[in-house]
Design an enzyme around this catalytic site. Structure first.
Site, mmCIF file in Angstrom:
data_model
loop_
_atom_site.group_PDB
_atom_site.id
_atom_site.type_symbol
_atom_site.label_atom_id
_atom_site.label_comp_id
_atom_site.label_asym_id
_atom_site.label_seq_id
_atom_site.Cartn_x
_atom_site.Cartn_y
_atom_site.Cartn_z
ATOM 1 N N PRO A 19 0.846 -1.199 0.000
ATOM 2 C CA PRO A 19 0.000 0.000 0.000
ATOM 3 C C PRO A 19 0.881 1.248 0.000
ATOM 4 O O PRO A 19 1.927 1.290 0.654
ATOM 5 C CB PRO A 19 -0.790 -0.127 1.305
ATOM 6 C CG PRO A 19 0.086 -0.957 2.194
ATOM 7 C CD PRO A 19 0.882 -1.875 1.306
ATOM 8 N N THR A 20 0.460 2.257 -0.728
ATOM 9 C CA THR A 20 1.243 3.487 -0.809
ATOM 10 C C THR A 20 0.302 4.675 -0.931
ATOM 11 O O THR A 20 -0.875 4.528 -1.303
ATOM 12 C CB THR A 20 2.224 3.451 -1.987
ATOM 13 O OG1 THR A 20 3.068 4.605 -1.962
ATOM 14 C CG2 THR A 20 1.496 3.399 -3.319
ATOM 15 N N TYR A 21 0.817 5.852 -0.634
ATOM 16 C CA TYR A 21 0.031 7.073 -0.739
ATOM 17 C C TYR A 21 0.973 8.236 -1.017
ATOM 18 O O TYR A 21 2.201 8.124 -0.848
ATOM 19 C CB TYR A 21 -0.788 7.321 0.539
ATOM 20 C CG TYR A 21 0.037 7.470 1.794
ATOM 21 C CD1 TYR A 21 0.407 8.723 2.276
ATOM 22 C CD2 TYR A 21 0.444 6.352 2.507
ATOM 23 C CE1 TYR A 21 1.161 8.859 3.431
ATOM 24 C CE2 TYR A 21 1.199 6.472 3.667
ATOM 25 C CZ TYR A 21 1.558 7.725 4.119
ATOM 26 O OH TYR A 21 2.311 7.850 5.267
ATOM 27 N N ARG A 71 -4.050 3.343 7.369
ATOM 28 C CA ARG A 71 -4.823 3.472 6.131
ATOM 29 C C ARG A 71 -4.582 2.312 5.172
ATOM 30 O O ARG A 71 -5.306 2.135 4.199
ATOM 31 C CB ARG A 71 -4.481 4.786 5.436
ATOM 32 C CG ARG A 71 -3.069 4.870 4.888
ATOM 33 C CD ARG A 71 -2.867 6.147 4.112
ATOM 34 N NE ARG A 71 -2.921 7.294 4.998
ATOM 35 C CZ ARG A 71 -3.014 8.552 4.565
ATOM 36 N NH1 ARG A 71 -3.071 8.797 3.272
ATOM 37 N NH2 ARG A 71 -3.048 9.550 5.415
ATOM 38 N N ARG A 85 -4.826 -3.151 1.476
ATOM 39 C CA ARG A 85 -4.468 -4.574 1.478
ATOM 40 C C ARG A 85 -5.672 -5.442 1.135
ATOM 41 O O ARG A 85 -5.539 -6.449 0.433
ATOM 42 C CB ARG A 85 -3.879 -4.951 2.831
ATOM 43 C CG ARG A 85 -2.585 -4.219 3.171
ATOM 44 C CD ARG A 85 -1.974 -4.744 4.456
ATOM 45 N NE ARG A 85 -0.876 -3.876 4.901
ATOM 46 C CZ ARG A 85 -0.993 -2.943 5.836
ATOM 47 N NH1 ARG A 85 -2.171 -2.771 6.455
ATOM 48 N NH2 ARG A 85 0.039 -2.203 6.171
ATOM 49 N N ASP A 101 5.259 -3.094 3.246
ATOM 50 C CA ASP A 101 5.083 -1.644 3.186
ATOM 51 C C ASP A 101 6.290 -1.011 2.504
ATOM 52 O O ASP A 101 7.418 -1.516 2.579
ATOM 53 C CB ASP A 101 4.908 -1.067 4.589
ATOM 54 C CG ASP A 101 3.585 -1.486 5.219
ATOM 55 O OD1 ASP A 101 2.719 -1.990 4.477
ATOM 56 O OD2 ASP A 101 3.428 -1.325 6.446
ATOM 57 N N ASP A 102 6.064 0.132 1.852
ATOM 58 C CA ASP A 102 7.139 0.724 1.058
ATOM 59 C C ASP A 102 8.223 1.374 1.896
ATOM 60 O O ASP A 102 9.333 1.611 1.397
ATOM 61 C CB ASP A 102 6.562 1.742 0.057
ATOM 62 C CG ASP A 102 5.747 2.837 0.732
ATOM 63 O OD1 ASP A 102 5.672 2.821 1.985
ATOM 64 O OD2 ASP A 102 5.198 3.699 0.027
ATOM 65 N N ASP A 103 7.955 1.684 3.169
ATOM 66 C CA ASP A 103 8.964 2.360 3.984
ATOM 67 C C ASP A 103 9.830 1.391 4.784
ATOM 68 O O ASP A 103 10.667 1.822 5.583
ATOM 69 C CB ASP A 103 8.301 3.367 4.932
ATOM 70 C CG ASP A 103 7.277 2.705 5.847
ATOM 71 O OD1 ASP A 103 6.889 1.558 5.567
ATOM 72 O OD2 ASP A 103 6.874 3.334 6.834
ATOM 73 N N GLU A 129 -2.975 -6.962 12.678
ATOM 74 C CA GLU A 129 -2.200 -8.162 12.368
ATOM 75 C C GLU A 129 -2.788 -9.398 13.044
ATOM 76 O O GLU A 129 -3.020 -10.427 12.405
ATOM 77 C CB GLU A 129 -0.738 -7.976 12.799
ATOM 78 C CG GLU A 129 -0.006 -6.865 12.072
ATOM 79 C CD GLU A 129 -0.099 -5.534 12.774
ATOM 80 O OE1 GLU A 129 0.715 -4.635 12.476
ATOM 81 O OE2 GLU A 129 -0.992 -5.396 13.630
ATOM 82 N N HIS A 178 11.572 -2.486 10.236
ATOM 83 C CA HIS A 178 10.464 -1.531 10.191
ATOM 84 C C HIS A 178 10.923 -0.262 10.891
ATOM 85 O O HIS A 178 11.169 -0.279 12.105
ATOM 86 C CB HIS A 178 9.230 -2.120 10.883
ATOM 87 C CG HIS A 178 7.990 -1.345 10.634
ATOM 88 N ND1 HIS A 178 6.733 -1.766 11.027
ATOM 89 C CD2 HIS A 178 7.792 -0.151 10.009
ATOM 90 C CE1 HIS A 178 5.839 -0.876 10.683
ATOM 91 N NE2 HIS A 178 6.459 0.112 10.058
#
Length: 356
Positions: free
Chosen positions: A108-110, A174, A179, A199-201, A300, A328
């Protein structure tokens, strides 16, 4: 005395006709009655000469080319020398490559300041993973952005770029709806593989993706992370022994009420568990999705409870869970001001101009 001319006349009677010899008749013929051969004009003779020469020369070249052109040999099967024949180990490795499981990475990304940086970094990692791998990138909003699409097209990774319009202001995470959007896509198309929420980060090692292909049903592992105040690093995840989960380790007191102490990037599962009841032990759920009605940090454990009943149905990755394979960092750039698309429309003003 007058001269007298005598003219010989022929008698109408054929018996009175004189017969002369052939020699006498030839002598009596004039030169105009002899046979004269026909000579064609010079231009016509030249045309006939060159035409005949061309035919002869063409036949000569064609015959010589045909004689020297080797006939193509029929295709032959490759010959494997006795010392190059694949042994049992080589055949096993070959079959292992052909039977590689599909890894389905859901991200997921924003739109935020570091989005391009995060996606580029994750793409550089995923392109090093041996195929097959499918990267499903779910972006918030009614439609996908051109900036994200440009990054994905140049990533060199097989991907699917979709958008998610459903958002909730009450849900701090968010990524829940994003997902679920990816899970809808996987279940609708029956994409068989190992599903992993990345997650992208976050930061991922290549060994992690190699371990994902070893998962049969549900696998979990510990994750290193920074606390929200960035003051220290902590570990969260399973404690394992001989491939079995025997407990959990967590440093956050607020999350000790959870059933399973796992980070979102600390587990993966077989996608067939989404639609095949025989592949999952827990049959109480018809549709397996993340819940948007639970508190932050409990997405989770409530999701995992739909897949397995207890730790005996989990696979330790690796068998002793002693390897940290992803991190993370809890980085947040939501309030950072940055140029749209990281493209400067106007030149920067020189703060330290050169002295000319």
């Amino acid at each position: 005395m007058d001269s007298v001319s005598v003219r010989r006349t022929f008698s109408p009677n054929p018996h009175h006709r004189s017969i002369s010899s052939p020699s006498s008749s030839l002598r009596t013929r004039g030169p105009t009655s002899a046979f004269i051969p026909y000579h064609p004009p010079l231009l016509l003779r030249l045309l006939i000469f060159f035409f005949a020469s061309g035919i002869v020369l063409g036949l000569t070249v064609f015959s010589s080319t045909y004689e020297h052109q080797p006939e193509p040999e029929p295709d032959r099967e490759p010959i494997i020398r006795s010392d190059h024949r694949p042994d049992k180990l080589g055949m096993k490795q070959l079959n292992h490559v052909l039977e590689q499981k599909l890894i389905i990475v859901v991200t997921p990304t924003y739109n935020r300041a570091a989005q391009a940086y995060f996606l580029h970094r994750l793409a550089q990692t995923l392109r090093l993973v041996p195929p097959p791998l499918l990267w499903i990138v779910v972006e918030t909003g009614s439609k996908t952005s051109s900036e994200t699409a440009s990054i994905l097209r140049r990533s060199g990774v097989m991907y699917r770029h979709i958008s998610c319009k459903q958002t909730s202001g009450e849900v701090k995470d968010r990524g829940v709806h994003q997902r679920n959007k990816a899970l809808d896509l996987i279940e609708h198309h029956r994409l068989e593989g190992i599903v992993y929420f990345a997650d992208d980060d976050n930061i991922y090692s290549l060994e992690l993706f190699d371990r994902l292909r070893e998962i049969r049903g549900f696998g979990t592992w510990p994750v290193a992370m920074l606390t929200h105040d960035k003051s220290k690093a902590i570990l969260e995840g399973p404690v394992c022994k001989n491939g079995q989960v025997i407990g959990w380790h967590t440093n956050e007191k607020s999350k000790r009420l959870r059933r399973f102490h796992v980070d979102m990037s600390g587990f993966a599962f077989n996608s067939t568990m989404l639609w095949d009841p025989d592949k999952r032990v827990h049959l109480a759920w018809n549709t397996i999705r993340q819940l948007d009605t639970v508190k932050e940090g409990f997405q989770e454990t409530t999701f995992i409870q739909q897949l397995v009943e207890d730790e005996t149905q989990m696979e330790a990755v690796p068998s002793d869970c002693a390897k940290i394979m992803n991190w993370h960092l809890h980085l947040d750039y939501r309030d950072v001001v940055y140029p749209t698309g990281w493209h400067l429309r106007n030149n920067l003003q020189p703060v330290v101009p050169l002295k000319l």
